[in-house]
Design a protein around this motif. Structure first.
Motif, mmCIF file in Angstrom:
data_model
loop_
_atom_site.group_PDB
_atom_site.id
_atom_site.type_symbol
_atom_site.label_atom_id
_atom_site.label_comp_id
_atom_site.label_asym_id
_atom_site.label_seq_id
_atom_site.Cartn_x
_atom_site.Cartn_y
_atom_site.Cartn_z
ATOM 1 N N GLU A 62 -1.376 9.005 -0.550
ATOM 2 C CA GLU A 62 -1.407 9.617 0.779
ATOM 3 C C GLU A 62 -2.581 10.573 0.915
ATOM 4 O OE1 GLU A 62 2.105 11.130 3.821
ATOM 5 O OE2 GLU A 62 2.280 11.525 1.678
ATOM 6 N N ASP A 70 -0.352 1.280 2.078
ATOM 7 C CA ASP A 70 0.649 0.219 2.286
ATOM 8 C C ASP A 70 1.044 -0.477 0.990
ATOM 9 O OD1 ASP A 70 0.843 0.715 4.952
ATOM 10 O OD2 ASP A 70 -0.387 -0.978 5.606
ATOM 11 N N GLY A 71 0.166 -0.460 -0.003
ATOM 12 C CA GLY A 71 0.470 -1.149 -1.253
ATOM 13 C C GLY A 71 0.815 -0.233 -2.407
ATOM 14 N N TYR A 72 0.999 1.079 -2.118
ATOM 15 C CA TYR A 72 1.200 2.028 -3.214
ATOM 16 C C TYR A 72 2.481 1.748 -3.989
ATOM 17 C CZ TYR A 72 5.131 4.806 -1.444
ATOM 18 O OH TYR A 72 6.377 5.217 -1.051
ATOM 19 N N PRO A 135 5.814 2.931 3.359
ATOM 20 C CA PRO A 135 4.775 2.269 4.164
ATOM 21 C C PRO A 135 5.353 1.747 5.478
ATOM 22 C CG PRO A 135 4.779 1.462 1.887
ATOM 23 C CD PRO A 135 6.009 2.282 2.049
ATOM 24 N N ASP A 136 4.495 1.559 6.457
ATOM 25 C CA ASP A 136 4.958 1.121 7.780
ATOM 26 C C ASP A 136 5.696 -0.207 7.721
ATOM 27 O OD1 ASP A 136 3.930 3.387 8.944
ATOM 28 O OD2 ASP A 136 2.005 2.447 9.479
ATOM 29 N N TRP A 137 5.264 -1.115 6.820
ATOM 30 C CA TRP A 137 5.880 -2.441 6.791
ATOM 31 C C TRP A 137 7.295 -2.432 6.225
ATOM 32 C CZ3 TRP A 137 7.238 -4.560 2.047
ATOM 33 C CH2 TRP A 137 6.651 -3.987 0.920
ATOM 34 N N ASN A 153 13.783 -2.171 4.236
ATOM 35 C CA ASN A 153 13.697 -1.634 2.873
ATOM 36 C C ASN A 153 14.878 -2.098 2.015
ATOM 37 O OD1 ASN A 153 15.522 -0.065 4.313
ATOM 38 N ND2 ASN A 153 14.979 1.822 3.256
#
Length: 302
Positions: A62, A70-72, A135-137, A153
């Motif tokens: 962040e 998004d991939g963290y 993440p947003d996704w 999630n």
């Protein structure tokens, strides 16, 4: 009637999410307890180590790598496994190997370790619980019908559980290392006589069990906040899952986790959370009195 069906469907999905977390926790414990006979009361703290590693990874991405945020989570899971695995190997080398074949001593020693780790987490991260930014996704929900929606999630946690379960199965039953582990479990002196390094097998078995708990900690951050004592909320249920399913049975662990999570989730719809836990515990104890070896017992040829 449709409203009741929707509520029951949502409750069932909540049970599946609980099932996923219990499976991830119990897989690591089943490897340690089932294969080594070590009662690891600090298993919940290895899970919370994974959760804190995920929290730190999220903060790092962040702050310094926002474009890759998004991939963290995939990076965090790998780091959580490595951190818990490394700590597990260290604990086995420093403590567990001296207490082998003394289950009561391992229980007391790992209980003391859990208190030390809790205080260490409290000193480093503070007593307050921390949350992870998703993440947003992973945000939002997926509509199954006009009245039923499931959180994305939660779906991710279930897919992750399926993947980890498959990896553990391949590792334990389709790899050379897994054959060595099972050989040590069945006959330790004979396994050592044919050239298997039993001490190394023990060390890495304990480490992998702790590493899987770290991955469970990563998954836990998506459904709850993380605190120094959060692992203690699941340790009793996890031991219950392993014993009920059969300590050395992967299939038993999964079946047991599904039975306990769905029973508890369904009962919570009609009763309070504490009463649901009590009734589930009584049902499991009653079944274990009739079948002490658990749902699936390991067959040994004499």
């Amino acid at each position: 009637m449709s409203e009741l069906t929707s509520i029951l469907a949502m409750q069932g999905f909540a049970g599946l999410i609980l099932f996923s977390v219990l499976v991830l926790m119990a897989l690591g414990l089943a490897i340690i307890f089932g294969q080594m006979g070590v009662i690891n009361m600090a298993h919940g703290e290895f899970m919370i180590l994974g959760a804190y590693v995920t929290y730190l990874t999220a903060k790092l991405f962040e702050t310094y790598l926002p474009s890759l945020f998004d991939g963290y989570f995939f990076v965090a899971m790998g780091l959580a496994f490595l951190a818990s695995f490394a700590l597990g190997v260290l604990v086995e080398w420093c403590m567990i190997r001296f207490l082998f074949k003394r289950p009561l001593d391992t229980l007391l020693a790992t209980w003391g370790l859990s208190l030390i780790l809790q205080q260490l987490y409290r000193t480093i991260f503070g007593a307050r619980e921390v949350g992870v930014t998703l993440p947003d996704w992973m945000m939002g929900s997926y509509p199954l019908s006009e009245t039923i929606e499931v959180p994305i999630n939660g779906i991710f946690v279930m897919v992750l559980t399926l993947f980890i379960s498959l990896c553990v199965y391949l590792l334990m039953f389709r790899s050379r290392w897994g054959k060595q582990v099972r050989a040590v479990v069945l006959n330790r002196p004979m396994a050592g006589a044919v050239g298997i390094n039993t001490e190394k097998i023990d060390r890495y078995t304990f480490g992998i069990g702790c590493g899987v708990a770290g991955v469970a900690g990563s998954a836990f951050t998506m459904i709850g906040s993380t605190g120094p004592t959060s692992g203690q909320l699941y340790i009793v249920d996890t031991f219950l899952v392993v014993v009920f399913g059969g300590a050395q049975s992967l299939l038993g662990t999964i079946a047991s986790a599904f039975t306990i999570s769905q029973s508890q989730s369904t009962l919570e719809f009609f009763l309070s959370g504490s009463m649901a836990k009590v009734i589930t515990l009584l049902l499991v104890v009653g079944i274990l009195m009739l079948r002490p070896q658990g749902l699936f017992a390991l067959k040994i040829r004499h």
